[in-house]
Design an enzyme around this catalytic site. Structure first.
Site, PDB file in Angstrom:
ATOM      1  CE  LYS A 174      -1.849   2.773   2.935  1.00 35.77           C
ATOM      2  NZ  LYS A 174      -1.873   4.011   2.108  1.00 35.77           N
ATOM      3  CD  GLU A 249      12.701   4.595   8.425  1.00 36.60           C
ATOM      4  OE1 GLU A 249      12.178   5.546   9.050  1.00 36.60           O
ATOM      5  OE2 GLU A 249      13.082   4.684   7.259  1.00 36.60           O
ATOM      6  CB  CYS A 283      13.064   8.893   8.558  1.00 30.14           C
ATOM      7  SG  CYS A 283      13.983   7.795   7.469  1.00 30.14           S
ATOM      8  CD  GLU A 399      10.083  12.754  11.521  1.00 30.33           C
ATOM      9  OE1 GLU A 399      10.979  12.212  10.863  1.00 30.33           O
ATOM     10  OE2 GLU A 399       9.081  12.150  11.943  1.00 30.33           O
TER      11      GLU A 399
END
Length: 518
Positions: A174, A249, A283, A399
């Site tokens: 997906k 992750e 990331c 973040e």
């Protein structure tokens, strides 16, 4: 006129029964395509097909060299489709074409690495006591689900697909609803490479519908996701109820430490690359820059000049001279603006460069910035390296997923390590120093799954990629570890004793003689 893309199920295109997804070009705000999404019924049908394909053994029990050959053909076909893949990747992500020209061709390494692993992996024979031959095999799990993000659609899909397919699993992929097109193209490439129908299906859709239906299905034996920490925890809770395997992750807030003896030209280049590649939407983006106070002013001056140079060369992602493209969406732009604005509200002197959405026409190629989601390289720092009040802002801890860095100073090695570890995240980190002993000493103490020394964002199929803290995920991608995570261990023990010796092993014989145990 926009194009329309269907689901990829069972080796062919199939209409989806979910909501039609508009795919936007973030550089222009234009809808470039519509994509069918998978409804819950579509998901159930695809999972059942994947399970039936797995049970048939057409791929799960195919000889290793057959699976290796398919992966090798996939690599070669991928190379023949590079131009089309890069063009679409640029259009749907807004990433600069110079970035995609460098990244996308490298992805064949993952197919070839796992093909080589299939050809060279050795089977363990264990020193079991007695006349027993005990060997281990790696067996596929069955149906696995992979959920990929918007920032590296092809890269992360290939990183996950290659080990999963090498192990013999059936995969349901997906992609992000923001960037689904190249993943659908990948499905066609794998079929052309000889992957049997039903082994790989690509199901675009929204997380709350398609994603949820996939991860909660009881036939799914593993879920592998790359995304935000909140989503990763929510998915992990569902996966845990099914006792399925899980790799995630997740978030990052990478520190980059510059010691006083670092080569400044190389270090500033490394900061700029680590912070501003992909418009900061990675990331492992270098977002917390920790600089020795003796070189703080010079690093800040050079980095500001570099950021200004990048901003001057922002423009159309299709332009080979464009250094940086837009953020992926209006939502992402607003998130970055909110964090920067908050820092500025309480710390007026903190913005050195950038800090506001670009408007008007670009200097590079007259791009109309007002139509896209362009945010320039932004540096948040005080003029004095000893001023630490910025550590109290959200931008230091959260973040942002944008081209924004916070720069702070330090005086001692211990202080640098403390600042580097001052985060709930622990995915990537970098150190810049010419002192080899210091590099070993500091890298050992930084809580991150990946530590680079005098470089940043290096990624190789053989090198594990995962976090050291729970907010950055569980498990890792790449390398033998990723392959093993898509398998289960089967232990086979063969008794090769003689018939007479076997006959003597009678547990329930008459009398009170000694018997073995184990």
């Amino acid at each position: 006129m926009t194009t329309e893309h269907l689901l990829w199920v069972g080796g062919s295109e199939r209409a989806g029964n979910g909501e039609l997804i508009p795919v936007e070009n973030p550089a222009t705000g234009e809808i470039i395509a519509h994509c069918h999404s998978a409804s819950q019924e579509d998901v159930v049908s695809a999972v059942e097909l994947a399970h039936a394909t797995y049970k048939s053994g057409v791929w799960s029990r195919a000889p290793r060299h057959v699976r290796a050959e398919v992966l090798e053909r996939a690599a070669s076909l991928f190379e023949t489709h590079l131009a089309a893949l890069i063009e679409i990747e640029v259009e749907q992500t807004g990433r600069a074409v110079r970035e995609m020209n460098a990244q996308v061709p490298s992805l064949v390494k993952w197919f070839r690495y796992y093909a080589a692993l299939l050809r060279t992996e050795e089977r363990s024979v264990l020193p079991t006591v007695g006349k027993l031959h005990n060997f281990l095999d790696r067996r596929p799990l069955g149906v696995v689900v992979q959920i990929t993000p918007f920032n590296h659609p092809l890269l992360i899909a290939v990183k996950k697909l290659a080990p999963a397919l090498a192990a013999g699993n059936s995969v349901l992929l997906k992609p992000s609803e923001l960037t689904p097109i190249t993943s659908l193209m990948l499905g066609k490439i794998m079929k052309e490479a000889g992957l049997p129908d039903g082994v790989l299906s690509v199901l675009p859709g929204y997380g709350a519908t398609t994603g949820k239906a996939l991860v909660e299905h009881p036939l799914v034996k593993k879920v592998d996701v790359t995304g935000g920490t909140a989503a990763g925890r929510a998915i992990g809770e569902i996966v845990g109820r099914n006792l399925a395997k899980y790799t995630a992750e997740l978030g990052g807030k990478a520190p980059l430490v510059v010691f006083k003896d670092a080569g400044l030209d190389a270090a500033v280049n490394g900061i700029a690359f680590g912070a501003f590649i992909a418009s900061g939407q990675t990331c492992v983006a270098a977002t917390r820059i920790i600089v020795h106070e003796s070189i703080y002013d010079e690093v800040l001056q050079r980095l500001t000049a570099r950021a200004t140079s990048i901003e001057r060369r922002m423009g159309s992602p299709k332009n080979p001279e464009c250094m940086m493209g837009p953020l992926i969406s209006e939502r992402q732009l607003k998130n970055v603006e909110e964090l920067v604005d908050e820092a500025y509200l309480y710390h007026e002197r903190v913005i050195q460069v950038g800090g506001k959405k670009l408007e008007g026409q670009g200097e590079l190629d007259d791009t109309d910035f007002s139509k896209g989601y362009y945010f320039p390289p932004t540096i948040l720092a005080y003029s004095k390296p000893t001023d630490r009040s910025i550590l109290n802002t959200r931008i230091w801890r959260e973040e942002a997923f944008g081209p924004v860095v916070v720069v702070v100073g330090f005086s001692t090695e211990e202080e640098a390590i403390e600042l580097a570890n001052d985060s709930e995240f622990g995915l990537g980190a970098a150190i810049w120093t010419r002192d080899l002993a210091q590099a070993f000493r500091v890298s050992e103490q930084i809580d991150a799954g990946i530590v680079w020394v005098n470089t940043h964002h290096r990624n190789d199929p053989s090198s594990p990629w995962g976090g050291a803290k729970s907010s950055s995920g569980v498990g890792s991608e790449n390398g033998i570890d990723a392959y093993h995570a898509y398998t289960t261990t089967k232990s086979t023990i063969i008794n090769y004793a003689s018939a007479e010796e076997m006959a003597a092993e009678d547990w329930f014989k008459e009398g009170a003689g000694n018997v073995r145990y184990g």
